[in-house]
Design an enzyme around this catalytic site. Structure first.
Site, PDB file in Angstrom:
ATOM      1  N   GLU A   1       2.272  -1.094   6.202  1.00  0.00           N
ATOM      2  CA  GLU A   1       3.525  -0.780   5.499  1.00  0.00           C
ATOM      3  C   GLU A   1       3.637   0.682   5.075  1.00  0.00           C
ATOM      4  O   GLU A   1       4.128   0.975   3.984  1.00  0.00           O
ATOM      5  CB  GLU A   1       3.681  -1.701   4.273  1.00  0.00           C
ATOM      6  CG  GLU A   1       3.883  -3.136   4.689  1.00  0.00           C
ATOM      7  CD  GLU A   1       3.962  -4.097   3.508  1.00  0.00           C
ATOM      8  OE1 GLU A   1       4.847  -4.961   3.535  1.00  0.00           O
ATOM      9  OE2 GLU A   1       3.144  -3.998   2.576  1.00  0.00           O
TER      10      GLU A   1
HETATM   11  C1  ACM Z   1       0.321  -6.845   3.955  1.00  0.00           C
HETATM   12  O1  ACM Z   1       0.663  -8.001   3.649  1.00  0.00           O
HETATM   13  N1  ACM Z   1       1.082  -5.824   3.628  1.00  0.00           N
HETATM   14  C2  ACM Z   1      -0.912  -6.591   4.654  1.00  0.00           C
END
Ligand code: ACM
Length: 542
Positions: free
Chosen positions: A342
């Protein structure tokens, strides 16, 4: 009256369901159909995770006031035996001395030549007057001890003396794990959990033969591990958590204590330092790490993807080197997890620049890289890297193919699909805790899939195992953790340990229902999912 008549019949049915071949099971009873009390002798192999091979036969072994636990002159084996004795003493009221006498009635033995048992397998032989646990390693004996616990009545988990017989069904269990990696992840960044609370979680995962604890130590909302060369990370960055609570952090001594505690359960701690995104708490602590050098305010919400380290600043790499050097030195395990997920505020070029420079730091400090699977997208995993897949059914074929390519190029793959394995997803629309961005994850959905074949194009040999992550945006107490982990945590352990051929939801849910006696004895705040036939009288604590 009616229940007393019904109970023995249901007991027989439940026993019949214990056959472990897929496809041979009778129809499972519906919810609340299990007997209110456990049988005096639990059928051999009716445990979680399901053992690889069970041959019931002969009369049971009985633990008595005269029982002695025999061990070889080996500190690792003695430690396992002492732990077993400590677990059994309060409920049984027995002395259970650990002795170096092979004539003892409960024996733990090492057999270095038992190659088929591998690093964690064990054999349990149970007969009148003698219970023998054999393994090639102390870790194998520790896993076998969990089988011994689960074969005994659940009351053995209680901390006060219980008056009852302590029998283990006769026969032989020969058991080895399907996958070498069986992990549980705990997010101590969004909400902080104390050393004692993490130890309690280690106890829970150990019972189900997990062998890795992945600690998500850093995120936007808090930095949880003291780094001597960067004191502001904890002076500033640890003082916040989601919702505005006080946060907290582990001193290096406390972290080492957690590592030792896990090691006593033959569990490897994998620390995660999430880079280059999920770094807001670090940027608040050291504003010089941001590209424009401006001071930032702490963040206590639950959005993701807004923070990034600065690819163009040398300071970024000096910071990463300091942190990774210290965390590697504190960690005896093989891996340091560098996150990589992310990084939505990082350009693809900057992501590659940073991961290309950060991965060699992990290697230089003597560890192997573990990372979320975005590392296979805009970057190239270091040789020997372990890639953790956390996508969903709806994740694009292109993204999955990048993971498969990395696997074919030699990366190991740990599978933790968010819409199957994330323990913080709501069970259903009515679950008060948890999130639902990956959908709701029922107990059946979390159990009914196969890590070996889950990702198309990933060679079977690349799949190292499975992980059950527990993110804590909405979870702030140990009871919250238990409610989301139980009943799903044991099923993910079974996916990692048990042969695929023996796994089947209709028989599993009966074995799972029986575990409720144990969770009550251990005082867990478990969730009474309507999918599972729970024992009639096993109410969770209010
Ligand atoms: C995640 O759930 N951002 C690894």
């Amino acid at each position: 009256m009616r229940r007393r008549l019904l109970a023995p019949a249901l007991l027989l049915l439940a026993t019949a369901l214990g056959c472990t071949e897929a496809g041979t099971a009778a129809p499972a009873p519906g919810p609340a159909a299990l007997p209110a009390t456990e049988p005096e002798v639990r059928p051999l192999g009716r445990i979680i995770p399901l053992p690889a091979s069970v041959r019931p036969g002969g009369a049971p072994y009985t633990l008595t006031a005269a029982t002695r636990i025999g061990v070889p002159d080996h500190p690792g084996v003695r430690a396992v035996a002492e732990r077993l004795a400590a677990r059994l003493r309060p409920a049984t009221g027995f002395r259970l001395p650990v002795v170096t006498d092979p004539a003892a009635d409960l024996v733990l033995r090492l057999d270095p030549a038992a190659g088929a048992l591998g690093d964690e397998g064990y054999e349990l032989r149970s007969a009148p007057g003698r219970l023998t646990l054999t393994a090639r390693t102390p870790a194998g004996l520790f896993r076998g001890v969990q089988t011994v616990r689960q074969q005994l009545p659940a009351a053995v988990e209680r901390d006060t003396a219980q008056r009852r017989a302590w029998k283990i069904a006769g026969g032989t269990v020969t058991d080895v794990p399907r996958f070498p990696y069986r992990g549980a992840m705990l997010d101590v960044a969004r909400h902080f959990f104390t050393v004692e609370e993490v130890k309690a979680y280690i106890d829970r995962i150990a019972l189900y033969k997990y062998n890795a604890l992945h600690l998500h130590l850093t995120d936007d909302q808090g930095w949880r591990i003291a780094i001597g060369s960067r004191p502001k990370l904890t002076e500033v960055g640890a003082a916040t958590e989601v919702g505005g609570g006080p946060g907290g952090f582990y001193t290096q001594e406390q972290y080492k204590e957690l590592v030792r505690y896990a090691a006593a359960a033959h569990i490897e701690v994998i620390p995660e330092i999430d880079l280059p995104g999920h770094t807001h708490a670090a940027l608040v602590s050291y504003p010089e790490l941001t590209c424009d050098g401006k001071a930032l305010k702490p963040y206590t919400g639950i959005e993701v993807g807004f923070s990034t380290l600065c690819a163009g600043k040398e300071e970024t790499y000096a910071f990463a080197d300091d942190v990774l050097r210290e965390i590697a030195a504190l960690t005896p395990g093989r891996y340091v997890h560098i996150g990589g997920d992310e990084a939505k505020s990082t350009s693809p070029a900057d992501y590659r620049t940073m991961t290309d420079r950060i991965q060699p730091l992990v290697t230089r400090h003597g560890k192997q890289v573990m990372a979320w699977h975005q590392l296979t997208g805009d970057a190239t995993p270091a040789p020997g890297a372990l890639i953790q897949y956390w996508g969903l059914d709806r994740t694009t074929a292109e993204e999955k193919e990048k993971v498969a390519e990395a696997a074919r190029a030699g990366a190991g793959i740990v599978v933790s699909p968010a819409d199957r394995a994330y323990l913080d997803m709501k069970y259903d629309e009515d679950t008060p805790l948890g999130l639902r961005w990956a959908g709701t994850v029922s107990v059946e959905r979390s159990y009914d899939w196969d890590p070996a074949t889950y990702l198309p194009g990933v060679p079977r040999s690349a799949v190292r195992g499975v992980e059950a992550p527990l993110w804590t945006e909405t979870l702030s107490t140990p009871e919250h953790l238990d409610t989301m982990a139980f009943p799903r945590l044991p099923g993910l352990a079974e996916l990692g340990w048990s042969p695929a051929a023996g796994r089947d939801w209709s028989t599993y849910k009966v074995r799972l229902g029986e575990q409720a006696h144990r969770w009550d004895a251990l005082g867990l705040s478990w969730y009474r999912s309507p999918e599972v036939p729970w024992p009639a009288a096993a109410e969770p604590p209010a």
